[in-house]
Design an enzyme around this catalytic site. Structure first.
Site, PDB file in Angstrom:
ATOM      1  N   ARG A  38      52.004 -54.143  -7.914  1.00  0.00           N
ATOM      2  CA  ARG A  38      50.910 -53.320  -8.446  1.00  0.00           C
ATOM      3  C   ARG A  38      51.193 -51.836  -8.219  1.00  0.00           C
ATOM      4  O   ARG A  38      51.002 -51.008  -9.092  1.00  0.00           O
ATOM      5  CB  ARG A  38      49.584 -53.720  -7.783  1.00  0.00           C
ATOM      6  CG  ARG A  38      48.370 -53.149  -8.482  1.00  0.00           C
ATOM      7  CD  ARG A  38      48.158 -53.829  -9.827  1.00  0.00           C
ATOM      8  NE  ARG A  38      47.317 -53.056 -10.723  1.00  0.00           N
ATOM      9  CZ  ARG A  38      47.768 -52.137 -11.584  1.00  0.00           C
ATOM     10  NH1 ARG A  38      49.045 -51.849 -11.649  1.00  0.00           N
ATOM     11  NH2 ARG A  38      46.932 -51.509 -12.378  1.00  0.00           N
ATOM     12  N   CYS A  81      51.862 -49.035 -11.124  1.00  0.00           N
ATOM     13  CA  CYS A  81      51.007 -47.840 -11.230  1.00  0.00           C
ATOM     14  C   CYS A  81      51.864 -46.582 -11.268  1.00  0.00           C
ATOM     15  O   CYS A  81      51.628 -45.683 -12.078  1.00  0.00           O
ATOM     16  CB  CYS A  81      50.043 -47.760 -10.050  1.00  0.00           C
ATOM     17  SG  CYS A  81      48.561 -48.736 -10.300  1.00  0.00           S
TER      18      CYS A  81
END
Lengths: 287, 101
Positions: free
Chosen positions: A244, A248
């Site tokens: 994640r 990002c």
């Protein structure tokens, strides 16, 4: 005499300048107050979204949109992460070549402990995440480490999160300057703009939760890690916390850091600590 | 007539440097400058993906003998890298403006 006075004056001046330069950092270190930060962080979201139940923030975008929430609740009848959960359960109980299992590496046999990760290891002086602890367990037992971003690691953490569902996040910051520094570093990373798009984590997850970015609804930062790991339709598979963070960064056109780099570990420490008290809901599913 | 000829020659000479074709040495100099700025950004842990891809494009063009394209890409990569260094430097303090207090 004059030369001596001049030398003394310049030495005193140099000492004063040095003091002035070091003083702010000393004051800053003393000012680190994680408990106050966490309270302010939670209050910000509670006030910004007064209609969202506090424990619902861990459901990310579904807490922001009733439509999405209904669709997700229907999907949960046959959750897309189920295959990872089954695989993780089997992997967790399968002995290593030396006969030991993951259960031997963790408190309480690894059951219901997700809410205590990451923790600050005072011996090492660094943050230890669940993903890192799992790979260390493997290596200590003569096994090769797994990729930090998906597949086996996501399955293992999915199973461990599942055994902890509903338990409130409970991250401790010991009375150790290094632990406070790790929290502060994580906070700084969270708010620092990076990448060509000049976005920080907070640009999306503090300033704009509930807003759309292309077709997606942005999740609030509060409780964002409680649902990890997640199945993402966009990924067509499972992803860990490391994945994640990396995604990002890439999305802002920043070159991601190495999985489990000090920065990411500190960021996870910060985000988890400010979510203390909110329930573990992982594994999760996201669009 | 003589004066016009002299002026024309002077004008031609003055334009000569800018009109000359970009060569390998120009590319190497531009690439080295871009690479140095890129390394500085990487040291600050604030590399941009676009710097990396633009630097790679410069190298590809240079290796293929397209020095005009290579220099243009290298200069763009250098500008991107310098912007990322500026970002990392200014964010050392600027991040606090976004903090929830």
């Amino acid at each position: 005499m004059k030369a001596g006075s001049a030398l003394l004056l310049s030495s005193v001046s140099a000492a004063l300048v040095a003091l002035a330069l070091t003083a702010p950092s000393v004051v800053a270190a003393d000012k680190v107050d994680p408990a106050t930060d966490a309270k302010a962080f939670q209050n910000f979201f509670f006030q910004k979204f007064p209609d969202v139940k506090h424990e619902d923030f861990v459901n990310g975008p579904y807490s922001m949109s009733e439509d999405m929430k209904r669709q997700w609740q229907e999907k949960e009848e046959f959750p897309p992460y189920e295959f990872a959960l089954d695989a993780g359960k089997e992997m967790f109980s399968t002995p290593f070549k030396n006969g030991k299992t993951y259960a031997d590496c963790f408190p309480n046999g690894g059951n219901g402990i997700r809410q205590n990760y990451p923790y600050f290891d005072t011996k090492e002086g660094k943050v230890v995440t669940l993903e890192l602890a799992l790979n260390r367990c493997r290596e200590a037992n003569g096994e090769a480490p797994y990729s930090y971003v998906k597949d086996e690691m996501a399955s293992l953490t999915a199973y461990m999160a599942f055994t902890s569902r509903g338990k409130p996040m409970d991250i401790k910051i010991p009375d150790d300057a290094r632990a406070r520094e790790a929290f502060e570093n994580g906070k700084r990373y969270f708010y620092t703009r990076r990448g060509q798009l000049n976005f920080s984590c907070a640009s999306c997850h503090v300033q704009s939760p509930g807003e759309r970015i292309r077709a997606e609804v942005l999740a609030p930062a509060l409780g964002i890690l409680n649902a990890m790991p997640i199945y993402r339709s966009e990924w067509s598979g499972m992803g860990t916390i490391s994945r994640r963070f990396i995604t990002c960064n890439s999305q802002t056109r920043a070159v991601p850091l190495e999985p489990q780099s000090d920065e990411y570990r500190d960021l996870e420490y910060f985000l988890s600590y400010v979510a203390n008290g909110l329930p573990i809901s992982g594994p999760g599913a996201r669009p | 007539m003589k004066r016009t000829l002299t002026l024309t020659m002077l004008l031609a000479l003055s334009l000569a440097p800018s009109a000359r074709a970009t060569n390998e040495a120009d590319y190497k100099a531009a690439y080295a400058a871009a690479e140095a700025a890129s390394k500085e950004a990487a040291t600050m842990r604030n590399q941009w993906t676009t710097t990396v891809s633009t630097l790679a494009a410069a190298k590809k063009a240079g290796d293929g003998g397209d020095f005009n394209g290579a220099v243009a890409a290298a200069k763009e990569a250098e500008a991107l890298a310098k912007a990322s260094v500026f970002q990392a430097t200014s964010e050392k303090e600027a991040w606090k403006a976004m903090e929830i207090r």
